[in-house]
Design a protein around this motif. Structure first.
Motif, PDB file in Angstrom:
ATOM      1  N   PRO A  38       0.743  -1.173   0.367  1.00  0.00           N
ATOM      2  CA  PRO A  38      -0.218  -0.202  -0.161  1.00  0.00           C
ATOM      3  C   PRO A  38       0.937   1.247  -0.259  1.00  0.00           C
ATOM      4  O   PRO A  38       0.161   2.335  -0.978  1.00  0.00           O
ATOM      5  N   GLN A  39       2.301   1.329   0.726  1.00  0.00           N
ATOM      6  CA  GLN A  39       3.037   2.488   0.836  1.00  0.00           C
ATOM      7  C   GLN A  39       3.311   2.425  -0.913  1.00  0.00           C
ATOM      8  O   GLN A  39       4.023   4.328  -1.167  1.00  0.00           O
ATOM      9  N   ASP A  40       3.637   1.221  -1.304  1.00  0.00           N
ATOM     10  CA  ASP A  40       3.988   1.660  -2.925  1.00  0.00           C
ATOM     11  C   ASP A  40       3.323   2.701  -4.003  1.00  0.00           C
ATOM     12  O   ASP A  40       3.705   3.308  -4.707  1.00  0.00           O
ATOM     13  N   VAL A  41       1.862   1.729  -3.780  1.00  0.00           N
ATOM     14  CA  VAL A  41       0.775   2.860  -3.521  1.00  0.00           C
ATOM     15  C   VAL A  41       0.581   4.132  -4.038  1.00  0.00           C
ATOM     16  O   VAL A  41       0.361   4.874  -4.856  1.00  0.00           O
ATOM     17  N   LEU A  42       0.932   4.663  -2.568  1.00  0.00           N
ATOM     18  CA  LEU A  42       0.363   5.792  -2.596  1.00  0.00           C
ATOM     19  C   LEU A  42       1.852   6.090  -3.686  1.00  0.00           C
ATOM     20  O   LEU A  42       1.684   8.069  -3.345  1.00  0.00           O
ATOM     21  N   ALA A  43       3.342   5.862  -2.896  1.00  0.00           N
ATOM     22  CA  ALA A  43       4.414   6.351  -3.753  1.00  0.00           C
ATOM     23  C   ALA A  43       3.941   6.573  -4.996  1.00  0.00           C
ATOM     24  O   ALA A  43       4.179   7.783  -6.181  1.00  0.00           O
ATOM     25  N   LEU A  44       3.312   5.741  -6.339  1.00  0.00           N
ATOM     26  CA  LEU A  44       3.265   5.848  -7.144  1.00  0.00           C
ATOM     27  C   LEU A  44       1.735   6.803  -7.448  1.00  0.00           C
ATOM     28  O   LEU A  44       2.453   6.690  -8.816  1.00  0.00           O
ATOM     29  N   ARG A  45       0.945   7.282  -6.411  1.00  0.00           N
ATOM     30  CA  ARG A  45       0.592   7.369  -6.729  1.00  0.00           C
ATOM     31  C   ARG A  45       0.606   8.899  -6.946  1.00  0.00           C
ATOM     32  O   ARG A  45       0.017  10.114  -8.050  1.00  0.00           O
ATOM     33  N   ARG A  46       1.502   9.285  -6.312  1.00  0.00           N
ATOM     34  CA  ARG A  46       2.312  11.209  -6.165  1.00  0.00           C
ATOM     35  C   ARG A  46       3.452  10.990  -6.839  1.00  0.00           C
ATOM     36  O   ARG A  46       3.748  12.181  -7.424  1.00  0.00           O
ATOM     37  N   ALA A  47       3.541   9.813  -7.815  1.00  0.00           N
ATOM     38  CA  ALA A  47       4.986  10.472  -8.988  1.00  0.00           C
ATOM     39  C   ALA A  47       4.370  10.516  -9.732  1.00  0.00           C
ATOM     40  O   ALA A  47       3.686  10.917 -10.621  1.00  0.00           O
ATOM     41  N   ARG A  48       5.940  11.582 -10.323  1.00  0.00           N
ATOM     42  CA  ARG A  48       5.687  12.058 -11.539  1.00  0.00           C
ATOM     43  C   ARG A  48       6.174  10.885 -13.171  1.00  0.00           C
ATOM     44  O   ARG A  48       5.488  10.988 -13.612  1.00  0.00           O
ATOM     45  N   LEU A  49       7.150  10.554 -12.334  1.00  0.00           N
ATOM     46  CA  LEU A  49       7.604   9.492 -13.461  1.00  0.00           C
ATOM     47  C   LEU A  49       7.478   7.593 -12.627  1.00  0.00           C
ATOM     48  O   LEU A  49       8.396   7.925 -11.701  1.00  0.00           O
ATOM     49  N   LEU A  50       7.342   6.932 -13.227  1.00  0.00           N
ATOM     50  CA  LEU A  50       8.401   5.821 -13.019  1.00  0.00           C
ATOM     51  C   LEU A  50       9.483   5.460 -13.910  1.00  0.00           C
ATOM     52  O   LEU A  50       8.867   5.345 -15.187  1.00  0.00           O
ATOM     53  N   VAL A  51      10.705   4.687 -13.958  1.00  0.00           N
ATOM     54  CA  VAL A  51      11.659   3.816 -14.462  1.00  0.00           C
ATOM     55  C   VAL A  51      11.406   2.432 -14.405  1.00  0.00           C
ATOM     56  O   VAL A  51      11.973   2.586 -12.912  1.00  0.00           O
ATOM     57  N   THR A  52      11.439   2.310 -15.663  1.00  0.00           N
ATOM     58  CA  THR A  52      11.465   0.377 -14.623  1.00  0.00           C
ATOM     59  C   THR A  52      12.195  -0.398 -16.379  1.00  0.00           C
ATOM     60  O   THR A  52      13.100   0.131 -16.983  1.00  0.00           O
ATOM     61  N   VAL A  53      12.388  -1.274 -15.612  1.00  0.00           N
ATOM     62  CA  VAL A  53      13.043  -2.808 -16.934  1.00  0.00           C
ATOM     63  C   VAL A  53      11.922  -2.669 -18.417  1.00  0.00           C
ATOM     64  O   VAL A  53      12.208  -2.893 -18.618  1.00  0.00           O
ATOM     65  N   GLY A  54      10.464  -2.818 -17.776  1.00  0.00           N
ATOM     66  CA  GLY A  54      10.084  -3.702 -18.786  1.00  0.00           C
ATOM     67  C   GLY A  54      10.122  -4.613 -19.404  1.00  0.00           C
ATOM     68  O   GLY A  54      10.701  -5.685 -18.667  1.00  0.00           O
ATOM     69  N   GLY A  55       9.094  -5.186 -19.919  1.00  0.00           N
ATOM     70  CA  GLY A  55       9.390  -6.490 -20.955  1.00  0.00           C
ATOM     71  C   GLY A  55       9.030  -7.884 -20.331  1.00  0.00           C
ATOM     72  O   GLY A  55       9.258  -8.912 -20.262  1.00  0.00           O
ATOM     73  N   GLY A  56       8.157  -7.567 -19.244  1.00  0.00           N
ATOM     74  CA  GLY A  56       7.926  -8.631 -18.106  1.00  0.00           C
ATOM     75  C   GLY A  56       8.913  -9.172 -16.999  1.00  0.00           C
ATOM     76  O   GLY A  56       8.866  -9.872 -16.390  1.00  0.00           O
ATOM     77  N   LEU A  57      10.217  -8.131 -16.675  1.00  0.00           N
ATOM     78  CA  LEU A  57      11.193  -8.539 -15.042  1.00  0.00           C
ATOM     79  C   LEU A  57      10.603  -8.111 -14.519  1.00  0.00           C
ATOM     80  O   LEU A  57      10.103  -9.383 -13.489  1.00  0.00           O
ATOM     81  N   GLU A  58       8.677  -7.527 -14.533  1.00  0.00           N
ATOM     82  CA  GLU A  58       8.564  -7.135 -12.990  1.00  0.00           C
ATOM     83  C   GLU A  58       7.487  -7.082 -13.261  1.00  0.00           C
ATOM     84  O   GLU A  58       6.313  -6.716 -13.560  1.00  0.00           O
TER      85      GLU A  58
END
Length: 328
Positions: free
Chosen positions: A87-107
């Motif tokens: 839930p804390q991560d969800v809060l952070a993502l709601r407030r975030a302006r940018l998500l930086v991730t590997v992608g491609g199914g790694l996460e």
């Protein structure tokens, strides 16, 4: 333990478990999306950048500098393949302006998040956009083929990624665009210096064969620097070596007169030590940078620190002329 002590998921089919997790995640997102902004706002006026793994957080800090706040999602010791949002991560993502991730199914958690649940003002920057291909192991030689998901170990790719970060942050904060571009130039120079040091040092090694008591994670170093990793397992960090694969790796070391054996997961040091006792080889740790040990966290090591240390250990074990960060 009695049957009543077993976890419920042992008795449920995997598809049902996935549905249950998806439902819980949905209501978690819904609850926090419905909260008044006064309850979750915070962190000052700096835009929040959330990174899925440590190397990407390091790149975001290098480019954003003092003008952004960076949060690392993956906690110490967590596996990016099985970790899930809190839930804390969800809060952070709601407030975030940018998500930086590997992608491609790694996460795997990322797919559920991006399917209509991510906030409209959140931009996402991927290192890879195409699905990661499955790797297949050649059990005779322990070589592995397919898409290596450890893309942050491809330093030329990192240089392109840092430039992309600067461009996206410049759109989020147009007044700071030139600062981000300047920061990116410094970060790209550090990555280029690292790449050249690896190329020059590893290109002159007496040995090119790297015995690894762990899973394959360094395919980009094979491609970029001519190394040849011989591993106990494929690309999956969960794969356990067998007595047969241990014996085969011991024979490879003895046959080729290798003086070092490496491991890339802290829990695999026991396999490296078994091999070292049988062969007299020295044991060295190669960090992928994705998961830091408690000691590395306490020492406040950066991604660049880890990569320079890796180069030092490779040169010691493979008999290469070491080009260090201070003598470049």
């Amino acid at each position: 333990m009695s049957q009543s002590g077993y976890r419920l998921e042992f008795f449920l089919p995997v598809p049902i478990l996935k549905v249950m997790r998806a439902v819980v995640l949905f209501f978690c997102f819904f609850f926090f999306w419905a909260m008044p902004s006064s309850l979750w706002a915070g962190g000052g006026n700096k835009p929040l950048v959330v990174a899925s793994i440590f190397p990407l957080a390091e790149f975001a800090k290098a480019v954003g500098g003092q003008d952004v706040e960076v949060k690392l999602l993956l906690p110490p010791g967590a596996d990016p393949h099985s970790w899930e949002l809190s839930p804390q991560d969800v809060l952070a993502l709601r407030r975030a302006r940018l998500l930086v991730t590997v992608g491609g199914g790694l996460e795997p958690w990322l797919d559920d998040f991006l399917k209509g649940l991510s906030p409209k003002n959140l931009r996402t920057v991927f290192m890879v956009s195409e699905p990661l291909k499955h790797a297949h192991a050649n059990h005779d030689h322990h070589h592995h083929h397919g898409f290596d998901p450890h893309v942050w170990l491809d330093f030329p790719r990192d240089i392109e990624f840092v430039e992309k970060l600067a461009q996206v942050l410049g759109k989020i904060m147009p007044a700071k665009k030139e600062i981000f571009l300047q920061n990116a130039r410094k970060a790209k120079l550090m990555l280029q210096t690292l790449h050249e040091a690896y190329k020059n040092s590893l290109g002159a090694c007496r040995q090119k064969l790297v015995p690894l008591a762990g899973h394959m994670a360094f395919g980009y170093w094979e491609k970029n620097y001519g190394l040849d990793f011989v591993t106990l397992a494929g690309l999956s960090p969960e794969a356990e070596p067998t007595p047969k694969t241990l014996y085969q790796l011991i024979k490879v070391i003895e046959k080729n007169g290798l003086k070092a054996v490496y491991y890339n997961e802290p829990q695999n040091i026991k396999f490296a030590e078994i091999i070292a006792r049988e062969t007299g080889a020295k044991v060295f740790y190669l960090s992928t940078g994705a998961i830091l040990t408690q000691e590395e966290i306490a020492q406040k090591l950066s991604f660049w620190d880890l990569m320079w240390r890796n180069l030092k250990y490779l040169c010691l074990g493979l008999e290469c002329p070491l080009q260090t960060e201070t003598t470049r």
